[in-house]
Scaffold this active site. Structure first.
Site, short mmCIF file in Angstrom:
data_model
loop_
_atom_site.label_atom_id
_atom_site.label_comp_id
_atom_site.label_asym_id
_atom_site.label_seq_id
_atom_site.Cartn_x
_atom_site.Cartn_y
_atom_site.Cartn_z
N GLU A 24 2.23 6.35 -7.05
CA GLU A 24 1.20 7.25 -7.60
C GLU A 24 1.60 8.70 -7.42
O GLU A 24 1.48 9.52 -8.35
CB GLU A 24 -0.15 6.96 -6.93
CG GLU A 24 -0.72 5.60 -7.28
CD GLU A 24 -1.90 5.19 -6.40
OE1 GLU A 24 -2.67 6.08 -5.98
OE2 GLU A 24 -2.05 3.99 -6.12
N TYR B 249 0.82 -1.20 0.00
CA TYR B 249 0.00 0.00 0.00
C TYR B 249 0.87 1.27 0.00
O TYR B 249 0.71 2.14 -0.84
CB TYR B 249 -0.97 -0.03 1.17
CG TYR B 249 -2.05 1.02 1.13
CD1 TYR B 249 -2.63 1.48 2.31
CD2 TYR B 249 -2.50 1.57 -0.06
CE1 TYR B 249 -3.62 2.43 2.30
CE2 TYR B 249 -3.48 2.54 -0.08
CZ TYR B 249 -4.04 2.96 1.11
OH TYR B 249 -5.03 3.91 1.10
#
Lengths: 315, 243
Positions: free
Chosen positions: B171, B164
């Site tokens: 991103e 995660y």
């Protein structure tokens, strides 16, 4: 356990509904006491927990009980226990509405005066189109009307709401106001494609919808005789044609509000105004569906069958 | 990234119809393979790099995975409908929000601003996504056949600890690369919606990306939430094992 003394009093433990723990214990409270009285007593023992913050249930995972219910009706006098939920800091409804509506009033006009800090120094000298003037007038009218209604027309059933709602609601209203106002008042604003016909049509739709919305608010206020807790089905009245919409929907006030914002969007031909109309329509549809269900449940066969919740014939 | 862990092993399996099960099996199966393909291509490309410089730029990576990535990531929208129609026990809103953030990165950042494709961020994000998705879709598929092994559940609720943050880092790096590309006014105007126009709407894409970056402030909360879910699920699973 609970012991009944001669005066129908018993010892009551106020427990936390979530987690473990005793909030407080009331040594002697009458089985005939209401939840409202319990709240007062708990507030005396724990001043931070004013009555509006308190919510009670007979079981740890049950539904909350009304203020008017007696402890004996809930069997609490037998178990000696009642479960408490802290609703968090509360704020009065009127306070909330004032903050929610005063914000848009002020913020919209802040953009209207074309501040150089937002639009640059050359902006204030550029001409303002009629559509932008009318936009500011309509927006101001709408929120001034809401503030006046909050003071003079509406009657609220709950006294308070959680303070978190204030933050959430203000973000929505103030944020969208900036989002709409920025573009309608922009020096590079483009007037509607169909010119004055479109502007005046949008304005007419807006004004008629505002009038309709006010009509419904007045009717709803007069629906309940003051001093009673009587609940009645709203019907159109003979004096105001705007109330005829009750023949088709349960919540015509919301229907009219959608009309207002669609009229405003047409008048200004601004995408963000239209997005605001859609967002409002979505939220109000959810509210209307809930209200419609509640009406049908309460009044069953007596409730007019052809009514929809918010859009005639549709939903 | 993925906190769609609300349904682990249902206590009372309200099993979907035979048709629905077959459909979901095919859906989950195809996507498991799709993401495996993406992961394979990603590593094939990255292992061909000769220097750290190459890894920093990741040339050719996007091109080699673009098509399966777009298909798999966009197909995920179907899962909102699966949740809405009760085929899967998840909250449709949560599913939607997660898909939107990934789909935005694919279409609204990398595809829209091609220079943003040349960053290690793509490698990090796509690796994290593909491993997570392979496990997730395999888990769903095997669950439908009721042959989901305990270790797969463990993987699903453990790998996120590394994946995660890795995905979020990737991103953000990609978004920052995009922002640096479109910062100069001439480039910015090409990617923005300019005034005046008929709908009176303008969007400065650079500031739009600023808002998107701010949305990632939610990351610590989501991360913590996933740990809570892990504690709940893995404890339950191991308790079941004792039987």
């Amino acid at each position: 356990m609970a012991s009944k003394s001669a005066s129908n009093g018993f010892r009551l433990e106020v427990l936390k509904a979530r987690g473990n723990g005793v909030v407080t214990t009331i040594e002697n409270i009458s089985a005939n006491a209401t939840i409202a009285e319990l709240k007062k007593q708990v507030a005396q023992l724990k001043p931070k927990l004013y009555p509006d913050r308190q919510s009670y249930r007979a079981e740890a995972t049950g539904k909350s009980v009304k203020d008017s219910q007696k402890l004996s009706e809930l069997n609490v006098d037998k178990t000696g226990k009642i479960y408490f939920k802290d609703l968090g800091p509360q704020i009065g409804w009127s306070t909330v509405f004032m903050a929610e509506y005063a914000g848009p009033l002020v913020i919209y006009l802040l953009f209207y005066i074309r501040p150089s800090i937002i639009y640059g120094s050359a902006a204030s000298s550029k001409p303002i189109h009629l559509a932008a003037h009318l936009g500011a007038a309509c927006w101001t009218f709408h929120y001034a009307k809401r503030i006046l209604e909050t003071i003079f027309v509406h009657r609220f059933s709950h006294a308070t709401m959680p303070i978190f709602n204030l933050f959430k609601n203000c973000s929505y209203y103030w944020g969208f106001t900036a989002f709409v106002s920025y573009f309608v008042n922009h020096p590079k604003y483009t007037p509607p494609s169909f010119g004055y016909a479109q502007i005046y049509l949008g304005l007419a739709i807006f004004l008629l919808s505002e009038l309709g919305n006010l009509s419904i608010h007045l009717l709803l206020r007069d629906l309940r005789p003051p001093g009673t807790t009587e609940r009645r089905i709203p019907y159109p009245n003979k004096t105001n044609p705007f109330t005829q919409l009750f023949n088709f929907v349960s919540c015509p006030n919301y229907t009219y509000e959608i009309g207002s914002w669609l009229g405003f969007s047409l008048m200004t031909q601004t995408l963000t105004a239209f997005l605001f109309a859609i967002a409002g329509a979505g939220q109000m549809t959810l509210w209307a569906l809930g209200k419609h269900r509640a009406y049908k449940k309460e009044f069953a066969d007596k409730y007019p069958k052809q009514r929809k919740s918010i859009i005639p014939f549709l939903i | 990234m993925d906190s769609r862990k609300s349904s682990s092993t249902p206590k009372q399996s309200s099993s979907p119809s035979g048709l629905a099960t077959t459909y979901l099996l095919i859906y989950n199966g195809v996507l498991t393979i799709g993401w495996a393909l993406i992961l394979f291509e990603t590593f094939k490309r990255v292992l061909s790099y000769k220097s750290v410089q190459d890894l920093g730029e990741c040339y050719g990576l996007w091109n080699s995975i673009e098509i399966p990535l777009k298909i798999c990531q966009t197909a995920a929208f179907l899962e909102v409908f699966h949740a809405m129609f009760g085929l899967v026990r998840s909250n449709p809103m949560i599913v939607l929000i997660q898909i939107i953030s990934r789909v935005f990165l694919v279409w609204g950042v990398a595809n829209y601003i091609p220079h943003a494709q040349h960053t290690t961020g793509i490698f990090l994000a796509v690796t994290a996504w593909s491993i997570t998705e392979i496990i997730r879709y395999a888990y769903y598929a095997l669950n439908l056949l009721q042959i989901s092994p305990q270790w797969l559940t463990w993987c699903r609720y453990t790998f996120f600890i590394v994946l995660y943050p890795m995905g979020v880092t990737g991103e953000l790096l990609t978004i920052v690369k995009a922002m640096r590309t479109i910062y100069p006014e001439l480039v910015r105007n090409r990617y923005s919606i300019l005034l005046p126009n008929k709908m009176n709407f303008g969007l400065d894409y650079f500031y739009f990306l600023v808002v998107v970056v701010l949305a990632y402030l939610y990351f610590p909360t989501m991360y913590k939430h996933m740990f809570t879910q892990r504690a709940k699920t893995l404890k339950t699973s191991s308790a079941k094992k004792v039987q």
